[in-house]
Motif scaffolding. Structure first.
Motif, PDB file in Angstrom:
ATOM      1  N   MET A  92     -17.872  29.158  37.930  1.00 41.34           N
ATOM      2  CA  MET A  92     -18.184  29.251  39.361  1.00 41.34           C
ATOM      3  C   MET A  92     -17.079  28.549  40.160  1.00 41.34           C
ATOM      4  O   MET A  92     -16.750  27.405  39.885  1.00 41.34           O
ATOM      5  CB  MET A  92     -19.543  28.595  39.647  1.00 41.34           C
ATOM      6  CG  MET A  92     -19.983  28.694  41.109  1.00 41.34           C
ATOM      7  SD  MET A  92     -21.585  27.907  41.427  1.00 41.34           S
ATOM      8  CE  MET A  92     -22.677  28.925  40.455  1.00 41.34           C
ATOM      9  N   ASN A  93     -16.480  29.260  41.134  1.00 44.55           N
ATOM     10  CA  ASN A  93     -15.415  28.632  41.895  1.00 44.55           C
ATOM     11  C   ASN A  93     -15.985  27.706  42.975  1.00 44.55           C
ATOM     12  O   ASN A  93     -17.174  27.731  43.284  1.00 44.55           O
ATOM     13  CB  ASN A  93     -14.464  29.677  42.509  1.00 44.55           C
ATOM     14  CG  ASN A  93     -15.122  30.556  43.549  1.00 44.55           C
ATOM     15  OD1 ASN A  93     -15.776  30.075  44.466  1.00 44.55           O
ATOM     16  ND2 ASN A  93     -14.920  31.862  43.416  1.00 44.55           N
ATOM     17  N   GLN A  94     -15.101  26.874  43.561  1.00 47.08           N
ATOM     18  CA  GLN A  94     -15.540  25.835  44.483  1.00 47.08           C
ATOM     19  C   GLN A  94     -16.160  26.415  45.745  1.00 47.08           C
ATOM     20  O   GLN A  94     -17.071  25.822  46.325  1.00 47.08           O
ATOM     21  CB  GLN A  94     -14.364  24.926  44.849  1.00 47.08           C
ATOM     22  CG  GLN A  94     -14.747  23.669  45.625  1.00 47.08           C
ATOM     23  CD  GLN A  94     -15.722  22.779  44.876  1.00 47.08           C
ATOM     24  OE1 GLN A  94     -15.640  22.637  43.661  1.00 47.08           O
ATOM     25  NE2 GLN A  94     -16.669  22.205  45.592  1.00 47.08           N
ATOM     26  N   ILE A  95     -15.698  27.573  46.187  1.00 49.35           N
ATOM     27  CA  ILE A  95     -16.274  28.190  47.383  1.00 49.35           C
ATOM     28  C   ILE A  95     -17.715  28.603  47.120  1.00 49.35           C
ATOM     29  O   ILE A  95     -18.597  28.412  47.967  1.00 49.35           O
ATOM     30  CB  ILE A  95     -15.428  29.402  47.824  1.00 49.35           C
ATOM     31  CG1 ILE A  95     -14.020  28.935  48.211  1.00 49.35           C
ATOM     32  CG2 ILE A  95     -16.084  30.125  48.983  1.00 49.35           C
ATOM     33  CD1 ILE A  95     -13.074  30.057  48.528  1.00 49.35           C
ATOM     34  N   GLU A  96     -17.982  29.144  45.934  1.00 47.46           N
ATOM     35  CA  GLU A  96     -19.345  29.532  45.599  1.00 47.46           C
ATOM     36  C   GLU A  96     -20.247  28.301  45.510  1.00 47.46           C
ATOM     37  O   GLU A  96     -21.412  28.340  45.924  1.00 47.46           O
ATOM     38  CB  GLU A  96     -19.371  30.309  44.284  1.00 47.46           C
ATOM     39  CG  GLU A  96     -20.720  30.944  43.997  1.00 47.46           C
ATOM     40  CD  GLU A  96     -20.619  32.021  42.941  1.00 47.46           C
ATOM     41  OE1 GLU A  96     -21.510  32.890  42.918  1.00 47.46           O
ATOM     42  OE2 GLU A  96     -19.672  32.002  42.151  1.00 47.46           O
ATOM     43  N   VAL A  97     -19.717  27.191  44.997  1.00 42.77           N
ATOM     44  CA  VAL A  97     -20.480  25.936  44.968  1.00 42.77           C
ATOM     45  C   VAL A  97     -20.860  25.520  46.381  1.00 42.77           C
ATOM     46  O   VAL A  97     -22.007  25.141  46.651  1.00 42.77           O
ATOM     47  CB  VAL A  97     -19.656  24.826  44.275  1.00 42.77           C
ATOM     48  CG1 VAL A  97     -20.339  23.472  44.450  1.00 42.77           C
ATOM     49  CG2 VAL A  97     -19.473  25.135  42.798  1.00 42.77           C
ATOM     50  N   GLU A  98     -19.899  25.600  47.298  1.00 40.11           N
ATOM     51  CA  GLU A  98     -20.164  25.226  48.696  1.00 40.11           C
ATOM     52  C   GLU A  98     -21.263  26.104  49.296  1.00 40.11           C
ATOM     53  O   GLU A  98     -22.152  25.623  50.000  1.00 40.11           O
ATOM     54  CB  GLU A  98     -18.881  25.380  49.523  1.00 40.11           C
ATOM     55  CG  GLU A  98     -17.763  24.433  49.147  1.00 40.11           C
ATOM     56  CD  GLU A  98     -17.957  23.055  49.735  1.00 40.11           C
ATOM     57  OE1 GLU A  98     -18.451  22.952  50.871  1.00 40.11           O
ATOM     58  OE2 GLU A  98     -17.625  22.071  49.058  1.00 40.11           O
ATOM     59  N   VAL A  99     -21.205  27.407  49.029  1.00 42.50           N
ATOM     60  CA  VAL A  99     -22.214  28.325  49.570  1.00 42.50           C
ATOM     61  C   VAL A  99     -23.593  27.982  49.022  1.00 42.50           C
ATOM     62  O   VAL A  99     -24.572  27.875  49.771  1.00 42.50           O
ATOM     63  CB  VAL A  99     -21.840  29.789  49.245  1.00 42.50           C
ATOM     64  CG1 VAL A  99     -22.990  30.722  49.602  1.00 42.50           C
ATOM     65  CG2 VAL A  99     -20.579  30.197  49.993  1.00 42.50           C
ATOM     66  N   ASN A 100     -23.702  27.808  47.713  1.00 43.15           N
ATOM     67  CA  ASN A 100     -24.998  27.528  47.093  1.00 43.15           C
ATOM     68  C   ASN A 100     -25.586  26.208  47.581  1.00 43.15           C
ATOM     69  O   ASN A 100     -26.798  26.093  47.793  1.00 43.15           O
ATOM     70  CB  ASN A 100     -24.855  27.510  45.572  1.00 43.15           C
ATOM     71  CG  ASN A 100     -24.590  28.891  44.997  1.00 43.15           C
ATOM     72  OD1 ASN A 100     -24.892  29.905  45.630  1.00 43.15           O
ATOM     73  ND2 ASN A 100     -24.006  28.950  43.814  1.00 43.15           N
TER      74      ASN A 100
END
Length: 447
Positions: A1-9
């Motif tokens: 999971m990339n960092q942008i997806e972490v931020e979204v979640n």
């Protein structure tokens, strides 16, 4: 999971992404109508949004609105504005656009830049605390310049950085890189390309320890990407940035299969630029965005002028986020030949950067003997006496140019070799465009 997806979640929590976006858009519309005279008028009769599809019933915001009515789009007092970016961007004529950011807007840009930078560092197999980033982007208009906000994002994740001298000579920039030994170099495509071309004349760039090239601001041709990676022995990551949404928009992952963006911060649509109607998933059209959390100047259904596609299919990297495809052209910078065919900058980038000794070029479209005529100025490394002929051959490989010549509606292009450093770009002329002067008198010479 990339960092942008972490931020979204982390942002949306237990909600579905669509539910979260719809709630944010409703709140943004209510906030803008209450605080911005422009949106109070524009959205006075806006219907209630029951689904995201209902957003298509709202009118667009355009470049002209940011030029003609910027203060009417402002939702805070001027004392609440931390930074105004007033500038001409690609395709903009007349008055510059004004884009306002509050302190909280700036903080959000910094957080987004931190996530994007982390993606590049981790995707290149590096550890963040061991990474130094050389930033070669505009640092004018302190405080809160573009370069400074990027540097803040790097510090936020624990990386080191320095802001390079964009106005220095290319040789000085190369010496600065050698002295600082950054693992990541960030800059616009034309600047990093120039540094690379000039640098490889005297230096083995592969020995400088650079692991990633973070390219932004311009279209990146497939040939440029391959040559940059070969010259530095580094991986190229392409970034989609634009002032109006807040600079830090989207970045490639290690799959290099489109741009990932923070869907909890921006909602994108793709429309037919002629009709304004939505296009199917994966089809090309004009990008339109709505900001979900902007304080100073929220923008609702803003037409970017960028032509691209959006796909919602899972990425090979495993991310479920939507991705923006490559952006080959901008609506305001498409020119039509007498044959009826369109030309735009990326066509020429793909063809001309096949020439490995090309540093930079400029194009003028004019009239000569009553016909379309293309004149090119080029800056090269070395002193190849046959370069002009080689460049003309490459220009004639572009289908629209070949068809125009074959049909007798265009002259054979001409090429002029210019002295070194004469085509350096910056300020209003930073991004490449074709200069169309066909409405002026017939030109035997280009001024």
């Amino acid at each position: 999971m990339n960092q942008i997806e972490v931020e979204v979640n982390q942002t949306i929590g237990q909600m579905s992404l669509e539910e979260y976006q719809l709630n944010c858009i409703r709140e943004t519309i209510a906030y803008a109508k209450e605080n911005a005279p422009f949106y109070c008028d524009l959205l006075a009769n806006a219907p209630e949004l029951k689904t995201l599809a209902d957003l298509q019933k709202l009118p667009f915001t355009t470049h002209n609105d940011l030029r003609n009515s910027p203060y009417k789009l402002l939702c805070v007092s001027l004392t609440g504005v931390a930074r105004i970016f007033s500038h001409f961007t690609t395709g903009t004529l007349g008055e510059p656009k004004k884009i306002f950011f509050s302190e909280s807007d700036v903080d959000r840009i910094v957080r987004s830049m931190a996530a994007i930078t982390a993606n590049v560092i981790k995707g290149s197999g590096m550890e963040i605390p061991d990474t130094k980033i050389g930033i070669y982007l505009p640092n004018q208009g302190l405080p809160l310049s573009m370069a400074e906000m990027i540097a803040r994002g790097a510090r936020k994740i624990g990386a080191d950085s320095y802001i390079g001298g964009c106005k220095d000579t290319t040789e000085n920039q190369i010496n600065e890189i050698i002295a600082n030994r950054p693992q990541v170099i960030m800059g616009s495509a034309f600047r990093i390309w120039r540094i690379t071309q000039v640098g490889r004349e005297k230096h083995d760039l592969r020995k400088q320890g650079v692991k990633a090239l973070f390219i932004t601001s311009e279209y990146l041709s497939s040939t440029m990407r391959a040559r940059l990676e070969k010259a530095w022995g580094a991986t190229v990551y392409h970034h989609y940035g634009m002032t109006e949404p807040g600079f830090a928009i989207a970045i490639e992952c290690e799959s290099h299969n489109g741009f990932h963006y923070n869907e909890s911060d921006l909602y994108f649509e793709v429309i037919d630029p002629e009709t304004g109607e939505p296009v199917a998933d994966g089809e090309e059209g004009e990008l339109v965005f709505t900001s979900l959390h902007r304080e100073a100047m929220p923008l609702i259904r803003y037409r970017t002028g960028d032509i691209a596609s959006i796909t919602r299919k899972p990425c090979p990297c495993g991310s479920e986020l939507s991705r923006i495809g490559t952006m080959p052209k901008k609506i305001g910078l498409i020119y039509q030949l007498d044959t009826g065919e369109d030309i735009y900058s990326s066509l020429f980038d793909e063809a001309l950067y096949e020439l490995d000794d090309l540093v930079d070029y400029r194009l003028w479209l004019c009239r000569k003997n009553g016909l379309d005529h293309l004149h090119c100025r080029a800056e090269i490394i070395g002193a190849d006496q046959f370069f002009s002929n080689r460049m003309i051959d490459q220009l004639k490989q572009i289908p629209a140019i070949a068809n125009a010549i074959d049909s007798g509606q265009m002259n054979i292009p001409t090429v002029e070799i210019t002295p070194r450093e004469t085509l350096r770009r910056g300020g209003k002329g930073m991004k490449r465009k074709i200069v169309d002067i066909r409405d002026e008198n017939e030109a035997e010479e280009i001024g």
